[in-house]
Design an enzyme around this catalytic site. Structure first.
Site, PDB file in Angstrom:
ATOM      1  N   ALA A 120       0.851  -1.194   0.000  1.00  0.00           N
ATOM      2  CA  ALA A 120       0.000   0.000   0.000  1.00  0.00           C
ATOM      3  C   ALA A 120       0.881   1.236   0.000  1.00  0.00           C
ATOM      4  O   ALA A 120       2.079   1.147   0.274  1.00  0.00           O
ATOM      5  CB  ALA A 120      -0.893   0.012   1.244  1.00  0.00           C
ATOM      6  N   LYS A 121       0.327   2.365  -0.323  1.00  0.00           N
ATOM      7  CA  LYS A 121       1.027   3.640  -0.122  1.00  0.00           C
ATOM      8  C   LYS A 121      -0.023   4.729  -0.055  1.00  0.00           C
ATOM      9  O   LYS A 121      -1.045   4.678  -0.738  1.00  0.00           O
ATOM     10  CB  LYS A 121       1.990   3.920  -1.282  1.00  0.00           C
ATOM     11  CG  LYS A 121       2.916   5.097  -1.074  1.00  0.00           C
ATOM     12  CD  LYS A 121       4.052   4.843  -0.081  1.00  0.00           C
ATOM     13  CE  LYS A 121       5.265   4.327  -0.739  1.00  0.00           C
ATOM     14  NZ  LYS A 121       6.420   4.058   0.073  1.00  0.00           N
ATOM     15  N   GLY A 122       0.227   5.693   0.819  1.00  0.00           N
ATOM     16  CA  GLY A 122      -0.713   6.798   0.945  1.00  0.00           C
ATOM     17  C   GLY A 122       0.018   8.100   0.905  1.00  0.00           C
ATOM     18  O   GLY A 122       1.252   8.147   0.949  1.00  0.00           O
TER      19      GLY A 122
END
Ligand code: GLU
Length: 430
Positions: A120-122
């Protein structure tokens, strides 16, 4: 292709002369690696897309009483091997596509390291240098609140990335825990140790870069004492890699920050140059001789470590790179065109998903400590990290040797075979 079908196979080719996005690079790399492997094309098709992308609006009260509105994202790429895992970045260039590309790299990175996590990445599209500490805290708490349903210790676990730090993670943990009604340290990693963070987490990405740089030097029969190293970036990755390689005998001849690079062919005493965390953007103030960041990338050194931004080695400067080996400290520092040029020039490029994977590996140790209510000594963390890095290095090296592919493709092959096998055995439901 019918119009309602999601993006096809051609969207990873950037228009001529435009900068390649992280998503385009990630998709090109996936396609390239998949071609070397007999992976079920149906699985590759799935892996080209994130499972979910969450976009939120973040109204924040500035210190002067005005309200500003920012946009935040969390891209969750693939969770076949475990909960989503990856950093949270505050940077003006953050976009949906960038988060998706970076989330794909996290899926591969966790799989190369054989961690039970997906990717994931935000991020929030904001310049954190323009926010006061109070504004940054309000932004982080609001982001956490908006993402509360989609993060959690068994769902998706953020961590620091560009523009965020242990303090940011502490606010995130507090905001999440207050709403849940209990202290839940495992919702985030990279926290200060006093609230469940791991010893050695901050130094971990740089430590893994140093361990891998040393391994690759040994592989090409180079003695560390005779190895000249140039490092772009002097933050948590660059400074820690520089100091560890320096301690292990390498000759660090250039280090840099946004203002430029310090250059000393006789060797820099890396411990006397403050890292970004110790004194932000101060490298050039300590230098007798300075060069530009662009000049650093083309120095005649043994090992070049780009450990700052993405997309710094491009088709424009790849032919001018004079290093014998490139070790990627940043995420995505080499565009795919530059990667092909370096490949043709027989310059080995050790990919980010292996070299800087120490960060997420110690994040995994932190998560284990949190959910088991334990605290490991720094010595244990560093020893286990070194062991994990050696194991991953050996797996990648074996593919490199047996298939005669690039180091990047070898790392992708290790990662993709594990992910594809997991998808195969779990199946597609419904
Ligand atoms: N942001 C780091 C990375 O890109 C660490 C991610 C994590 O620890 O979850 O690898």
């Amino acid at each position: 292709m019918s119009s309602h079908q999601i993006t096809g196979d051609s969207d990873d080719t950037p228009p001529a002369n435009s900068t390649e996005s992280a998503l385009q690079t990630a998709r090109r790399q996936l396609r390239h690696a998949a071609e070397q492997l007999a992976i079920d094309p149906n699985i590759v098709r799935r892996l080209r897309h994130p499972a979910k992308v969450h976009e939120v609006t973040l109204p924040i009260e500035r210190d002067d009483g005005t309200v500003e509105v920012f946009t935040g994202y969390r891209a969750q790429h693939d969770s076949v091997r475990g909960p989503y895992k990856g950093g949270l970045r505050y940077h003006p260039d953050v976009s949906r596509d960038e988060c998706v590309g970076l989330s794909m790299w996290m899926t591969w990175k966790c799989a190369v390291m054989d961690l039970p996590f997906g990717g994931a990445k935000g991020g929030v599209a904001v310049n954190p240098k323009e926010l006061s500490a109070n504004e940054k805290e309000r932004l982080t708490r609001r982001f956490t609140q908006e993402m509360r349903d989609v993060i959690g210790p068994m769902q998706d676990i953020p961590a620091p990335d560009m523009g965020t730090d242990p303090q940011t993670m502490a606010w995130l943990m507090d905001a999440y825990s207050m709403q849940e009604g209990e202290t839940i340290p495992g919702v985030v990693t990279g926290k200060p140790p006093v609230i469940g963070g791991s010893q050695g987490r901050q130094e971990a990405p740089g430590r893994s870069v140093a361990v891998i740089a040393q391994a690759v030097c040994e592989y090409y029969d180079r003695v560390l004492e005779d190895t000249a190293v140039a490092i772009q970036g002097y933050g948590s990755v660059g400074a820690n890699a520089a100091r560890l390689l320096d301690d292990r005998g390498a000759n660090i001849v250039a280090v840099s920050d946004v203002n430029g690079a310090m250059y000393d062919p006789t060797g820099i005493d890396t411990h006397s140059v403050p890292s970004h965390d110790e004194e932000p953007e101060a490298v050039t103030r300590y230098a007798d001789e300075t060069i530009t960041n662009e000049e650093l990338l083309t120095l005649d050194v043994d090992v070049l470590i780009p450990a700052a931004l993405g997309n710094v080695i491009t088709e424009t400067n790849a032919n001018a790179v004079r290093a014998d080996i490139v070790v990627e400290g940043a995420n995505g520092p080499t565009t795919s065109t530059a990667d092909s040029i370096l490949n043709e020039r027989d310059i080995p490029v050790i990919p980010d998903i292996l070299a800087n994977a120490g960060g997420v590996t110690v994040s995994y140790f932190e998560w284990l400590q949190d959910i088991n209510r334990q605290s490991w000594a720094r010595k244990r963390v560093n020893e286990e990290l070194e062991r994990e890095m050696q194991t991953a290095w050996t797996a990648v090296r074996d593919e490199f040797e047996s298939r005669s592919v690039s180091w990047r493709d070898a790392a992708y092959i290790v990662a993709l075979s594990r992910i594809a096998e997991a998808h195969n055995v779990r199946g597609l439901w419904p």
